[in-house]
Design a protein around this motif. Structure first.
Motif, PDB file in Angstrom:
ATOM      1  N   ASN A 107     -41.561  -7.284   3.840  1.00 34.56           N
ATOM      2  CA  ASN A 107     -40.108  -7.218   3.703  1.00 34.56           C
ATOM      3  C   ASN A 107     -39.612  -6.413   2.510  1.00 34.56           C
ATOM      4  OD1 ASN A 107     -40.003  -9.128   5.860  1.00 34.56           O
ATOM      5  ND2 ASN A 107     -40.444 -10.731   4.380  1.00 34.56           N
ATOM      6  N   THR A 108     -40.496  -6.196   1.532  1.00 32.00           N
ATOM      7  CA  THR A 108     -40.024  -5.549   0.313  1.00 32.00           C
ATOM      8  C   THR A 108     -41.130  -4.734  -0.341  1.00 32.00           C
ATOM      9  OG1 THR A 108     -38.928  -5.949  -1.814  1.00 32.00           O
ATOM     10  CG2 THR A 108     -40.597  -7.519  -1.168  1.00 32.00           C
ATOM     11  N   LEU A 109     -40.712  -3.778  -1.169  1.00 28.92           N
ATOM     12  CA  LEU A 109     -41.664  -2.998  -1.945  1.00 28.92           C
ATOM     13  C   LEU A 109     -41.973  -3.792  -3.208  1.00 28.92           C
ATOM     14  CD1 LEU A 109     -43.053  -0.222  -1.757  1.00 28.92           C
ATOM     15  CD2 LEU A 109     -41.256   0.660  -3.233  1.00 28.92           C
ATOM     16  N   LEU A 110     -43.217  -4.123  -3.406  1.00 28.48           N
ATOM     17  CA  LEU A 110     -43.595  -4.968  -4.536  1.00 28.48           C
ATOM     18  C   LEU A 110     -43.564  -4.212  -5.855  1.00 28.48           C
ATOM     19  CD1 LEU A 110     -46.548  -6.782  -2.773  1.00 28.48           C
ATOM     20  CD2 LEU A 110     -44.390  -7.825  -3.455  1.00 28.48           C
ATOM     21  N   THR A 111     -43.333  -4.951  -6.933  1.00 32.10           N
ATOM     22  CA  THR A 111     -43.368  -4.402  -8.287  1.00 32.10           C
ATOM     23  C   THR A 111     -44.323  -5.273  -9.103  1.00 32.10           C
ATOM     24  OG1 THR A 111     -41.597  -5.844  -9.071  1.00 32.10           O
ATOM     25  CG2 THR A 111     -40.940  -3.705  -8.142  1.00 32.10           C
ATOM     26  N   LEU A 112     -44.631  -4.834 -10.317  1.00 30.15           N
ATOM     27  CA  LEU A 112     -45.509  -5.617 -11.185  1.00 30.15           C
ATOM     28  C   LEU A 112     -44.875  -6.983 -11.494  1.00 30.15           C
ATOM     29  CD1 LEU A 112     -48.317  -5.107 -12.320  1.00 30.15           C
ATOM     30  CD2 LEU A 112     -47.273  -4.383 -14.458  1.00 30.15           C
ATOM     31  N   ASP A 113     -43.559  -6.989 -11.774  1.00 33.62           N
ATOM     32  CA  ASP A 113     -42.869  -8.259 -12.015  1.00 33.62           C
ATOM     33  C   ASP A 113     -42.863  -9.128 -10.754  1.00 33.62           C
ATOM     34  OD1 ASP A 113     -42.347  -7.803 -14.664  1.00 33.62           O
ATOM     35  OD2 ASP A 113     -40.357  -6.940 -14.308  1.00 33.62           O
ATOM     36  N   GLY A 114     -42.697  -8.471  -9.615  1.00 35.10           N
ATOM     37  CA  GLY A 114     -42.728  -9.197  -8.346  1.00 35.10           C
ATOM     38  C   GLY A 114     -44.076  -9.858  -8.112  1.00 35.10           C
ATOM     39  N   LEU A 115     -45.150  -9.150  -8.474  1.00 31.64           N
ATOM     40  CA  LEU A 115     -46.497  -9.719  -8.330  1.00 31.64           C
ATOM     41  C   LEU A 115     -46.660 -10.943  -9.226  1.00 31.64           C
ATOM     42  CD1 LEU A 115     -48.783  -6.543  -8.208  1.00 31.64           C
ATOM     43  CD2 LEU A 115     -48.111  -8.018  -6.311  1.00 31.64           C
ATOM     44  N   LYS A 116     -46.106 -10.846 -10.419  1.00 30.14           N
ATOM     45  CA  LYS A 116     -46.178 -11.972 -11.358  1.00 30.14           C
ATOM     46  C   LYS A 116     -45.512 -13.205 -10.748  1.00 30.14           C
ATOM     47  CE  LYS A 116     -45.812 -12.471 -16.329  1.00 30.14           C
ATOM     48  NZ  LYS A 116     -45.299 -11.876 -17.555  1.00 30.14           N
ATOM     49  N   ASN A 117     -44.365 -12.993 -10.100  1.00 29.94           N
ATOM     50  CA  ASN A 117     -43.651 -14.091  -9.456  1.00 29.94           C
ATOM     51  C   ASN A 117     -44.425 -14.679  -8.277  1.00 29.94           C
ATOM     52  OD1 ASN A 117     -41.522 -13.784 -11.244  1.00 29.94           O
ATOM     53  ND2 ASN A 117     -40.402 -12.386  -9.893  1.00 29.94           N
ATOM     54  N   LEU A 118     -45.350 -13.905  -7.717  1.00 32.07           N
ATOM     55  CA  LEU A 118     -46.174 -14.381  -6.594  1.00 32.07           C
ATOM     56  C   LEU A 118     -47.426 -15.099  -7.072  1.00 32.07           C
ATOM     57  CD1 LEU A 118     -45.935 -11.296  -4.198  1.00 32.07           C
ATOM     58  CD2 LEU A 118     -44.628 -13.428  -4.104  1.00 32.07           C
ATOM     59  N   GLY A 119     -47.612 -15.187  -8.396  1.00 31.90           N
ATOM     60  CA  GLY A 119     -48.765 -15.912  -8.940  1.00 31.90           C
ATOM     61  C   GLY A 119     -49.920 -15.037  -9.376  1.00 31.90           C
ATOM     62  N   VAL A 120     -49.735 -13.716  -9.345  1.00 32.41           N
ATOM     63  CA  VAL A 120     -50.795 -12.795  -9.788  1.00 32.41           C
ATOM     64  C   VAL A 120     -50.845 -12.791 -11.314  1.00 32.41           C
ATOM     65  CG1 VAL A 120     -51.518 -10.370  -9.850  1.00 32.41           C
ATOM     66  CG2 VAL A 120     -50.571 -11.344  -7.745  1.00 32.41           C
ATOM     67  N   VAL A 121     -52.060 -12.838 -11.857  1.00 33.06           N
ATOM     68  CA  VAL A 121     -52.236 -12.714 -13.308  1.00 33.06           C
ATOM     69  C   VAL A 121     -52.214 -11.207 -13.593  1.00 33.06           C
ATOM     70  CG1 VAL A 121     -53.676 -13.253 -15.312  1.00 33.06           C
ATOM     71  CG2 VAL A 121     -53.617 -14.816 -13.348  1.00 33.06           C
ATOM     72  N   THR A 122     -51.010 -10.681 -13.834  1.00 31.20           N
ATOM     73  CA  THR A 122     -50.837  -9.227 -13.924  1.00 31.20           C
ATOM     74  C   THR A 122     -51.529  -8.615 -15.141  1.00 31.20           C
ATOM     75  OG1 THR A 122     -48.683  -9.598 -14.970  1.00 31.20           O
ATOM     76  CG2 THR A 122     -48.699  -9.173 -12.599  1.00 31.20           C
ATOM     77  N   LYS A 123     -51.736  -9.404 -16.201  1.00 27.25           N
ATOM     78  CA  LYS A 123     -52.458  -8.890 -17.371  1.00 27.25           C
ATOM     79  C   LYS A 123     -53.840  -8.405 -16.977  1.00 27.25           C
ATOM     80  CE  LYS A 123     -52.103 -12.371 -20.209  1.00 27.25           C
ATOM     81  NZ  LYS A 123     -52.214 -13.251 -21.393  1.00 27.25           N
ATOM     82  N   ARG A 124     -54.442  -9.060 -15.977  1.00 27.00           N
ATOM     83  CA  ARG A 124     -55.769  -8.647 -15.500  1.00 27.00           C
ATOM     84  C   ARG A 124     -55.659  -7.650 -14.355  1.00 27.00           C
ATOM     85  NH1 ARG A 124     -60.578 -12.581 -15.398  1.00 27.00           N
ATOM     86  NH2 ARG A 124     -60.585 -13.168 -17.580  1.00 27.00           N
ATOM     87  N   ALA A 125     -54.827  -7.987 -13.397  1.00 28.91           N
ATOM     88  CA  ALA A 125     -54.764  -7.201 -12.165  1.00 28.91           C
ATOM     89  C   ALA A 125     -54.300  -5.766 -12.384  1.00 28.91           C
ATOM     90  CB  ALA A 125     -53.861  -7.898 -11.157  1.00 28.91           C
ATOM     91  N   LYS A 126     -53.411  -5.545 -13.352  1.00 30.57           N
ATOM     92  CA  LYS A 126     -52.804  -4.215 -13.503  1.00 30.57           C
ATOM     93  C   LYS A 126     -53.824  -3.105 -13.761  1.00 30.57           C
ATOM     94  CE  LYS A 126     -51.681  -4.638 -18.432  1.00 30.57           C
ATOM     95  NZ  LYS A 126     -50.610  -4.719 -19.427  1.00 30.57           N
ATOM     96  N   HIS A 127     -55.004  -3.452 -14.235  1.00 29.73           N
ATOM     97  CA  HIS A 127     -56.042  -2.454 -14.494  1.00 29.73           C
ATOM     98  C   HIS A 127     -56.816  -2.073 -13.226  1.00 29.73           C
ATOM     99  CE1 HIS A 127     -55.306  -3.139 -18.728  1.00 29.73           C
ATOM    100  NE2 HIS A 127     -55.454  -4.433 -18.535  1.00 29.73           N
ATOM    101  N   PHE A 128     -56.591  -2.807 -12.139  1.00 29.61           N
ATOM    102  CA  PHE A 128     -57.391  -2.616 -10.930  1.00 29.61           C
ATOM    103  C   PHE A 128     -56.555  -2.291  -9.699  1.00 29.61           C
ATOM    104  CE2 PHE A 128     -59.726  -5.359 -13.817  1.00 29.61           C
ATOM    105  CZ  PHE A 128     -60.991  -4.781 -13.831  1.00 29.61           C
ATOM    106  N   ILE A 129     -55.247  -2.082  -9.884  1.00 28.21           N
ATOM    107  CA  ILE A 129     -54.368  -1.879  -8.731  1.00 28.21           C
ATOM    108  C   ILE A 129     -53.448  -0.674  -8.912  1.00 28.21           C
ATOM    109  CG2 ILE A 129     -54.336  -4.319  -8.093  1.00 28.21           C
ATOM    110  CD1 ILE A 129     -51.529  -4.480  -9.421  1.00 28.21           C
ATOM    111  N   THR A 130     -52.928  -0.214  -7.787  1.00 29.13           N
ATOM    112  CA  THR A 130     -51.770   0.681  -7.776  1.00 29.13           C
ATOM    113  C   THR A 130     -50.715   0.010  -6.900  1.00 29.13           C
ATOM    114  OG1 THR A 130     -52.711   1.911  -5.910  1.00 29.13           O
ATOM    115  CG2 THR A 130     -53.056   2.823  -8.116  1.00 29.13           C
ATOM    116  N   ILE A 131     -49.474   0.331  -7.171  1.00 31.22           N
ATOM    117  CA  ILE A 131     -48.386  -0.239  -6.362  1.00 31.22           C
ATOM    118  C   ILE A 131     -47.542   0.922  -5.852  1.00 31.22           C
ATOM    119  CG2 ILE A 131     -46.456  -1.861  -6.301  1.00 31.22           C
ATOM    120  CD1 ILE A 131     -47.564  -3.176  -8.804  1.00 31.22           C
TER     121      ILE A 131
END
Length: 198
Positions: free
Chosen positions: A174-198
């Motif tokens: 339904n939506t284009l995800l953002t880093l903040d959006g991922l955080k709201n979904l329960g992703v530990v973005t401090k770790r994940a951001k080094h291994f993903i593209t959005i």
């Protein structure tokens, strides 16, 4: 292992323990009280078994016993100074913790033991958790694109678990995800951001 068991409990046999687990499995199948699963426990650090050997035993237990819900790991703590007991300088609590993390990867993330440890590298890294260790060794598989990666790919990203991966799959329809959006979904973005593209 059979060898280690004979050091700690010479009156016990490994095959007898496996047979007892199987017997309990059959009792559960015929049980009308509602009990559907069993657990078992391993004391770790009393013998020189490697993390690889321990996890292989557990992986085989999970494979061969559909009723086995989980293995509990407990760091060996000598109860007295009896010379027949293995003497250690301190209980291996970090080993216990890392084994729990590796066990979780096997049960819920679809990892095989050989992806985490091997005969050539039989011990878990004490400095970093097993999932991050795997990701760093397989850096060629990253980054993964959040908007179109499969569930199986997403859960291998450090910082993304099964619950947050399911939320990502649902939300990105339904939506284009953002880093903040991922955080709201329960992703530990401090770790994940080094291994993903959005």
């Amino acid at each position: 292992t059979e060898k280690s068991l004979s050091l700690i409990a010479p009156d016990k046999r490994f095959i007898s323990i496996l047979n007892a687990i199987e017997k309990i499995n059959k009792i559960i199948e015929n049980n009308s009280t509602g009990t559907k699963s069993q657990t078992t426990q391993l004391i770790v650090g009393a013998t020189p078994d490697t993390d690889y050997q321990i996890l292989k035993v557990c992986e085989n237990l999970y494979k061969n016993n559909s009723r086995l819900k989980r293995v509990y790991y407990s760091a060996y703590i000598p109860v007295n100074d009896d010379p027949r007991l293995p003497q250690i300088s301190k209980p291996p609590f970090l080993k216990e913790h890392r084994l729990y993390q590796a066990d979780w990867l096997i049960r819920y993330y679809g990892f095989h033991v050989e992806e985490i440890v091997s005969e050539g590298k039989p011990y878990l890294d004490e400095k970093i958790d097993p999932k991050l260790d795997w990701a760093l060794k397989n850096i060629h598989l990253f980054p993964v694109e959040i908007q179109n990666s499969s569930f199986e790919t997403l859960i291998r990203v450090p910082g993304i678990g099964p619950t947050s991966a399911k939320r990502i799959l649902k939300e990105r329809k339904n939506t284009l995800l953002t880093l903040d959006g991922l955080k709201n979904l329960g992703v530990v973005t401090k770790r994940a951001k080094h291994f993903i593209t959005i």
